[in-house]
Design an enzyme around this catalytic site. Structure first.
Site, short mmCIF file in Angstrom:
data_model
loop_
_atom_site.label_atom_id
_atom_site.label_comp_id
_atom_site.label_asym_id
_atom_site.label_seq_id
_atom_site.Cartn_x
_atom_site.Cartn_y
_atom_site.Cartn_z
N ARG A 240 -2.17 -5.80 12.80
CA ARG A 240 -2.26 -6.68 13.98
C ARG A 240 -1.27 -7.84 14.00
NH1 ARG A 240 -8.11 -8.34 15.82
NH2 ARG A 240 -8.07 -9.53 13.87
N ASP A 241 -0.40 -7.94 13.02
CA ASP A 241 0.59 -9.03 13.07
C ASP A 241 1.90 -8.57 12.43
OD1 ASP A 241 1.48 -11.54 13.80
OD2 ASP A 241 0.81 -12.51 11.96
#
Length: 319
Positions: free
Chosen positions: A60-61
């Site tokens: 997610r990043d």
């Protein structure tokens, strides 16, 4: 993470030391990367994502600053010998010992639990690299959100800049949701065709239009295949359908005009002109007005009657 503990009242996390730099600093120092530089780095990023996704872990990043390049520095990089007199041929070389590692799983999420390992119910991630579904705050994210961010990273490797950079985070998020990124080759003419196509495919707005997994992306990358987006095929089908509809409408319109013209010329009735017994009158179509069909010469006998012989649906001038 090698160990987690507490020493003299201070909690600590012992992690692997990675000598080198991160991808963001590397791009900042050298600008757009050629295919022979970008491909091995991106291949290792995909391999790392594949391993994480197989464990049900969504990062997610994904962004360049979270990609560590072990064995290479941001500014102390070997340079290939020039193959021509053009100074632009000088490029940093990738040592065989280089390893790209994904770091900072602080925003990671386990798919099976569907709960964040950090905060919940908040917009998490770095705006420029967030997928549209992240921007919309969707909770049920899968591996394709990481593939979107990986596509942005690949785009930045090829062009030296991220595709959605704006003056404010809100403007960046708006661009992610509503704008298509420029083709990397429009920004950097030397960008590799297949890598550019792969970056564009991974950055599709709809998750179902992206390559479904890191493993599939890795296979396509190693095979050097050009990946066509389902969105492109949908657009092609729409254009073909639109062309066929236009052609059909044109045929219908042409037929209607011909039918109307034929109908307007269709003979409905014939009779003798009561004022001029030597004239045969005809009424066509929906008109109530009779026109002269035949005018016999003055020396001809008087016409006593007239009969229309052709009363079918075709236009006829035959009385």
């Amino acid at each position: 993470v090698h160990a987690v503990g507490e020493e003299r009242g201070v909690p600590y996390v012992a992690m692997e030391y990675v000598p080198g730099t991160n991808l963001a600093e590397f791009i900042r120092a050298h600008g757009p990367l050629s295919a022979h530089l970008a491909r091995p780095i991106f291949e290792q990023i995909l391999a790392g994502l594949e391993a994480a996704h197989e464990q049900g872990l969504i990062h997610r990043d994904i962004k360049p600053s979270n990609i560590l390049l072990e064995g290479v520095g941001a500014s102390t990089v070997e340079v290939d010998a020039p193959t021509t007199s053009d100074s632009r041929s000088l490029e940093p070389s990738i040592p065989k010992s280089l390893t790209a590692k994904i770091t900072d799983f602080g925003l990671a999420k386990l798919r099976s639990m569907q709960t964040s390992l950090t905060h919940t119910n908040s917009l998490l991630g770095t705006p420029e690299y967030m997928s549209p579904e992240q921007v919309r705050g969707e909770k049920d994210l899968d591996q394709r959100t990481d593939l979107y961010s990986a596509g942005v990273v690949l785009y930045e490797m090829l062009t030296g800049e991220s595709p959605f950079r704006a003056d404010s985070p809100s403007a960046t998020l708006h661009r992610i949701l509503h704008e298509r990124p420029r083709d990397p080759r429009e920004t950097q003419s030397a960008a590799d065709d297949k890598l550019s196509a792969l970056a564009s495919r991974l950055m599709e707005k709809r998750a179902e239009d992206r390559v479904p997994s890191a493993g599939d992306t890795l296979v396509a990358l190693r095979a050097g295949r050009t990946t066509s987006s389902p969105r492109v095929w949908r657009m092609l089908r729409r254009r073909v359908l639109f062309t066929l509809v236009l052609a059909a409408l044109g045929l219908v319109a042409s037929w209607a005009v011909r039918w109307e013209n034929a109908s307007s010329r269709r003979v409905r009735d014939v009779r003798i002109d009561p004022q001029n017994p030597q004239a045969v009158l005809v009424r066509r179509g929906t008109s109530s007005v009779y026109e002269v069909l035949y005018q016999l010469p003055a020396h001809a006998p008087v016409v006593w009657d007239a009969l229309m012989l052709d009363l079918d649906t075709r236009a006829s001038d035959t009385p």
